[in-house]
Design a protein around this motif. Structure first.
Motif: not given
Length: 679
Positions: A403-427
């Protein structure tokens, strides 16, 4: 003029587990291609770069492999994969006749859920494969009796519920052309789209849910029906339980219950590969929305590739992607069925006040495997301290984001609050191709703030202003070879002039999308924002997304918008507008903190002339910031010449920015700038 050189750390933020990657469908596809297409056996080692190179150098070999790997069925065989390679006007799979609906329903099991309908109250129900097939057959028979045939248009004024998918599949099974928009559109805004199509049937719901409120749209449905003079019938859907008034409609009225419960056999009409499937519309910010037409076969192949290979969806998987019916992601959610996966629909706010984490709760309860959302949602979760990990998210293997550019700051949040094994797939992609240009796969690493790689079959390049490709530098997003899901044409554009001007006027024969990107030497893609909203301070260009990314990381800032506006006297005014978090104050300390953040995280040459507090940032109804319209308002262009207010999420904000521009011109009638303001 210079172009900033962009460098990235080669160390990935996330790397796939080798065993999981080897089990993925894209790895299996690579092995299949090695056996059946004579492609190098390096694909056995999950070399995505090699697989991608083959996919864009041998278009016929790659797309015929997608056809065979997924077992596409056609009533008549194709004569040539790519009979004419040109843009626009490429001709794919000539001679083939097929039907999208047939492929969407062929993998369904009668007693397994095909669709899970969810809402913001946490409620849900399942539509089994058998029930879905029966409903599609019933609605198709009803449409046929109402006079709908091949090429006729059926339109939906519907929220994101199973009704919309059923209606779409029923229309497509007949070879009719589908279009849909959400009910947050006013009747006039919906009519601006649908009236262009001269539809035969309208299918509309009584209302929808959003943020704790049931929105009654019965009167809006009546007004919309009256604005569509070609209608033969209106099918009324009982969704939120409001009784339909005995109003006079301009055409026959059919209850959804009657249309969808009759016992019928489903017969899917084979149509040519490039027969129109649906019309999706541009945002319509600068005039009547453009109707973009895609074909049965192009969508079928593109979505099998995107969902089946890049998203690794197959039987047993569940996709929950927050979307409205007028965003292209709804089309991808519907296409989940092509892979044999379960599609989750959702009616409501993504973060209702009463239950801001309801989507995570639903994902946990319904064992969602791929969760999709927007950057604003993830950033909002982080800002407001929502912790999804209180729910059992062990079923989620990937979080998709677009939908728009995903900033780098979102990546650690997803790792820490959703799961370390979860792939954050920005498209990154677009309504224009109803798919993605770049994103991730289960076999590719992820670099924070970057998209892992160009998608298979997408000959992606970054072009310098001089018209040649560049690496590790910012350039225009260009696609150099055709894709099957590129538009067939624009609606009401008989000679193709508007279509050519939209994508092919800058680089004849090449698709220019209008984004600034960097292709990195380690294979990833960085999206910097729209090229028509580029900041150009003294000849040094920078994507606005780079500043938005930096500023929106600050806890005091909810959202930001930077504009570079050329002024009549040759000056250049670059204000930064900020929406403050609750309790924050825009004082000198915060202004200096913002400037220092931009200086160190984006560019010292692009410090704003002013930092101004605003009540909100205007967006399209699909969540994209209205950068160019705001720029034109600040430059003094009248509102009515800038955009259609019905295309804006909050029209009052347009008035606010128009007043800001007027005040500046009154105070500084010949203002020039180009240096940092002390305000």
């Amino acid at each position: 003029m210079t172009t900033p050189h962009t460098t990235s750390s080669p160390a990935p933020f996330w790397s796939p587990d080798p065993e999981s990657a080897a089990r993925s469908r894209i790895a299996d596809f690579g092995r299949w291609a090695a056996r059946h297409r004579g492609v190098e056996d390096t694909y056995d080692h999950i070399d995505y770069g090699a697989l991608h190179r083959w996919s864009v150098t041998d278009l016929e070999g790659f797309w015929s492999a997608v056809w065979e790997y997924f077992g596409v069925e056609s009533a008549t065989p194709y004569e040539r994969v790519l009979a004419e390679e040109k843009m626009p006007g490429a001709r794919w799979f000539t001679g083939a006749t097929l039907n999208y609906t047939h492929h969407a329903l062929r993998h369904l099991r009668d007693d397994e859920p095909a669709i899970v309908a969810l809402d913001e109250n946490g409620s849900g129900y399942e539509v089994t494969g058998g029930r879905l097939r029966a409903q599609v057959a019933a609605v198709a028979a009803t449409l046929r009796e109402l006079g709908v045939g091949q090429g006729d248009r059926v339109v939906g004024y519907l929220p994101n519920t199973p009704h919309a998918i059923v209606a779409f599949l029923a229309a497509a099974s007949l070879g009719a052309v589908w279009s849909v928009c959400g009910q947050d559109y006013a009747p006039k805004a919906a009519a601006d789209r649908f009236a262009q199509l001269e539809p035969t049937v309208l299918i509309a719901a009584d209302g929808y849910l959003f943020n704790g409120t049931t929105h009654d749209r019965r009167e809006a449905v009546r007004d919309l029906a009256r604005a569509l003079p070609t209608l033969k019938a209106t099918v009324l859907v009982d969704h939120v339980g409001l009784p339909w008034p005995q109003d006079t409609y301009p055409s026959l009225v059919v209850p959804w219950e009657e249309a969808s419960t009759r016992a019928e056999e489903l017969h899917c009409t084979p149509v040519p590969f490039d027969h129109p499937l649906w019309v999706v519309f541009s945002s319509g910010t600068t005039g009547l929305p453009k109707g973009i037409v895609h074909g049965h076969g192009g969508v079928l192949l593109e979505h099998l590739k995107t969902l089946g290979l890049h998203s690794d969806l197959g039987p047993g998987d569940r996709l929950l992607w927050y979307t409205t019916t007028h965003w292209m992601m709804w089309n991808l959610v519907a296409s989940t069925l092509l892979t044999g996966s379960t599609a989750c629909t959702y009616d409501g706010s993504p973060a209702p006040h009463a239950r801001p984490d309801v989507l995570w709760d639903l994902a946990a309860r319904h064992r969602v495997t791929v969760f999709g959302t927007s950057p604003q949602y993830l950033l909002g979760m982080a800002k407001f301290g929502i912790d999804p990990s209180v729910h059992d998210l062990s079923s989620i293997r990937a979080v998709g984001c677009t939908g728009s550019t995903l900033p780098a700051s979102a990546y650690p949040w997803v790792r820490d609050h959703v799961g370390t094994r979860v792939q954050l797939a920005s498209t990154s992609g677009g309504t224009d191709v109803v798919s993605g240009f770049a994103g991730s796969t289960p076999t590719t690493p992820v670099w924070a703030g970057e998209l892992s790689a160009p998608h298979l079959g997408v000959a992606l390049a970054a072009y310098a202003a001089e018209g040649h490709p560049v690496l590790d530098q910012v350039g225009e997003l260009v696609v150099t070879r055709p894709m099957p899901s590129m538009p067939l044409y624009f609606w009401n554009d008989p000679d193709g002039t508007r279509y050519r001007e939209a994508y092919f006027s800058t680089y004849p024969g090449l698709w220019r999308h209008g984004d600034w990107i960097t292709l990195t030497s380690h294979g990833s893609v960085i999206v910097h924002g729209r090229s028509d909203s580029t900041l150009n301070r003294n000849g040094v260009r920078l994507g606005s997304a780079d500043i938005h990314d930096a500023v929106e990381r600050l806890p005091e800032i909810t959202e930001a918008l930077v504009i570079g506006a050329e002024e009549p006297d040759g000056g250049y005014w670059m204000p930064l507008f900020v929406v403050l978090a609750h309790g924050a104050e825009l004082d000198d300390t915060l202004r200096e903190k913002i400037r220092e953040t931009i200086r160190t995280s984006a560019s010292p040459r692009h410090l704003p002339d002013e930092i101004l507090r605003v009540p909100g940032i205007p967006h399209t109804r699909t969540g994209k910031k209205l950068e160019v319209p705001v720029k034109r308002l600040l430059q003094g262009t009248p509102v009515e010449q800038v955009l259609n207010p019905t295309a804006v999420d909050n029209p009052d904000l347009i008035t606010h920015f128009a007043h800001l521009g007027a005040e500046r011109r009154h105070t500084f009638p010949t203002a020039t700038s180009g240096k940092e303001s002390t305000s």
